[in-house]
Design an enzyme around this catalytic site. Sequence first.
Site, PDB file in Angstrom:
ATOM      1  N   ARG A  43       1.245  -1.201   0.080  1.00 45.59           N
ATOM      2  CA  ARG A  43      -0.009  -0.402  -0.207  1.00 45.59           C
ATOM      3  C   ARG A  43       0.840   1.935  -0.200  1.00 45.59           C
ATOM      4  O   ARG A  43       0.118   2.283  -0.058  1.00 45.59           O
ATOM      5  CB  ARG A  43      -1.054   0.070   1.281  1.00 45.59           C
ATOM      6  N   GLY A  85       1.869 -14.323   7.732  1.00 50.72           N
ATOM      7  CA  GLY A  85       1.753 -13.750   9.252  1.00 50.72           C
ATOM      8  C   GLY A  85       1.856 -13.670  10.543  1.00 50.72           C
ATOM      9  O   GLY A  85       3.214 -14.202  10.073  1.00 50.72           O
ATOM     10  N   ASN A 128      -6.056  -3.921  19.861  1.00 50.92           N
ATOM     11  CA  ASN A 128      -4.523  -4.421  20.113  1.00 50.92           C
ATOM     12  C   ASN A 128      -3.697  -3.229  19.293  1.00 50.92           C
ATOM     13  O   ASN A 128      -3.568  -3.203  18.322  1.00 50.92           O
ATOM     14  CB  ASN A 128      -4.655  -5.991  19.797  1.00 50.92           C
ATOM     15  N   SER A 134      38.279  43.046  -6.968  1.00 51.69           N
ATOM     16  CA  SER A 134      36.403  42.128  -7.092  1.00 51.69           C
ATOM     17  C   SER A 134      36.697  41.732  -8.196  1.00 51.69           C
ATOM     18  O   SER A 134      37.730  42.317  -8.909  1.00 51.69           O
ATOM     19  CB  SER A 134      35.178  43.746  -7.340  1.00 51.69           C
ATOM     20  N   ALA A 166      41.562  44.948  -8.643  1.00 47.02           N
ATOM     21  CA  ALA A 166      40.206  44.354  -9.244  1.00 47.02           C
ATOM     22  C   ALA A 166      40.556  43.456 -10.640  1.00 47.02           C
ATOM     23  O   ALA A 166      41.291  44.683 -11.539  1.00 47.02           O
ATOM     24  CB  ALA A 166      39.071  45.410  -9.166  1.00 47.02           C
TER      25      ALA A 166
END
Length: 468
Positions: free
Chosen positions: A16, A78, A170, A405, A423
Site C-alpha cells: 500500500r 502471518g 490491540n 572584485s 580587481a
Amino acid sequence: MTARYAIILAAGKGTRMKSKLYKVLHPVCGKSMVDHVLTQIEKNDMDEVVTIVGHGAEKVEETLGDRTKYALQAEQLGTGHAVLQAKDILGDKEGMTIIACGDTPLFTAKTFAELFQYHESKGAVATVLTAHTDNPFGYGRIIRNDIGIVEKIVEQKDATKEEAEVTEINTGVYCFDNQELFKALAQVKNDNAQGEYYLPDVMEIFQKEGKVVAAYQMKNFEESMGVNDRLALSKATKVMQRRINEKHMQNGVTLIDPDNTYIDIDVEIGSDTVIEPGVYLKGKTVIGSDCIIGAHSQIKDSIIEDGVTVTSSLIEEAHMRQNSDIGPYSHLRPLADIGQGAHIGNFVEVKKATIGKNTKVGHLTYVGDATLGKEINIGCGTTFINYDGINKHHTNVGDYSFIGSGSNIIAPVEIEDHAYVAAGSTITDDVKAHDMAIARGRQVNKKGYYDRYPVAQAAAKTEAKEEK
C-alpha cells in the site's frame, strides 16, 4: 534481573506504500521506521534483539547493522509464523520477550519499560499492550470477560458485529514468557479469513491452559499508530515532529513557528538559539547556543558552533565556527569550514575550503578547493577556478591578503600573507608576500566607436523625438 528479549517484525513489503522502498525503511524525521522501533527498545537494557526480515532483507540489515540479530521469513504467512522464525535464536531461553512491529515508529522506551514492568508484576504468561480509540476500524479488538480478564483478540476481518463495536484495540505489541511463547506458537492454526497464522491466537491457547493473560492499556493511543500507506506516514511524521520540537523548546530553544519547523530526531541544539519558520535541520546536525537560524534555511549533517547566524542559506556537511555568519542565499557544500568570526555574504558558494578567522567573502563568489587564512577580504564576483577537466587543484591565500572584485584565481596557486590582487585580475602564478598582482589588459579607448552601432542610431532618434 529477568532476561529481556525483543522480536521486531519487519518482513512485510508494504504494497500500500506503492514504493520501491520497503515499508519499514521509509523515514520519519530522519530515521527509518524500523530504526525508531529498535532505538526505543535498546533503551531497556535488552539481552538480545531479533529482527524478522523478508522483503528487502539486505537493506534492512544494512540499515540496522549489528545492533540486532536477524531471522528470515521467506513466506509471508502471518505474524505468528513470523515470530516462529526466531525460535532457533530465542526458543530455549528463559526470560521476557517483547514483540513489536517495525512500522510503528512512535512507540517510546517508556512505554516498553512499563509493559515489561506490568507483565512481570502480574505474573502473566502473556501481556498485550492495548489502547482505547473511538475509531477502532482496522485494529484487532480486545475481548474481555465480565470480570475484565482478556479472553481473546479478534482481528477486524474475523470480528462479529458485537466484537467490532469494542473500542479497546490491540496495538500489536506484546510481552511474553519467552519459552511459553514458542510452545504456544506450535499450536496456532490458520483457519481464518486470511489463511494466516495469527500471533494473537496464542492468547486463547493460554486461556484454555489456565495461564494468566494480562492486558496493559497505554494512555496515549497516538503512540500505537501503524504506517501502511503514505497518508499514515505523513500523520506519523507530524506526531514525531511535534514531539521533537517540544523537546527542544523545553530545553531552551526558541521556535518561532513550531508547526513550520522541521527537525530530524538526531539533531542537537543548544539553549537560547532561535529557529525561524521554514527551517529544516537534517541528519546529525549539531547547533550550539545563542545561534540564529533564519527563515527557510536548510542544514544537513553539519556543525554550527555558538553564536552563529545563518540567514536563508543551505549548509551541507560543513562546519561554521563561533560567531561566523552566512547569507542570505548562500551555499556551504561538503567540507566547507568557516572560521571564527568569518563572514559569508549573499550568493556565495563554498566547497571543500577552509575560511580563516574574520575573513570576509561578501557576495557573488565561489570558493572551492582552497585554504584562506585570517583577516582576508575577498571582493565581489571572485572565482576560485580549481578544475582543469581531469583533476581538482588547490589554492592557498595567506593572512591579511586582499583579493579585488572580479578576480579569477586559477589553481594551483599560492598567494602569500599580506598580498594584494587587483580587481579584475586573472591569477595564474604565485603572488609573494606584500606584492600586488595585476593581471589584466591595459585599457584602450577607441574614439567614436559607439557611433558605428545600430544602438547609437536608435538612441539618436529617441533623443531627437525628446527634443521636439
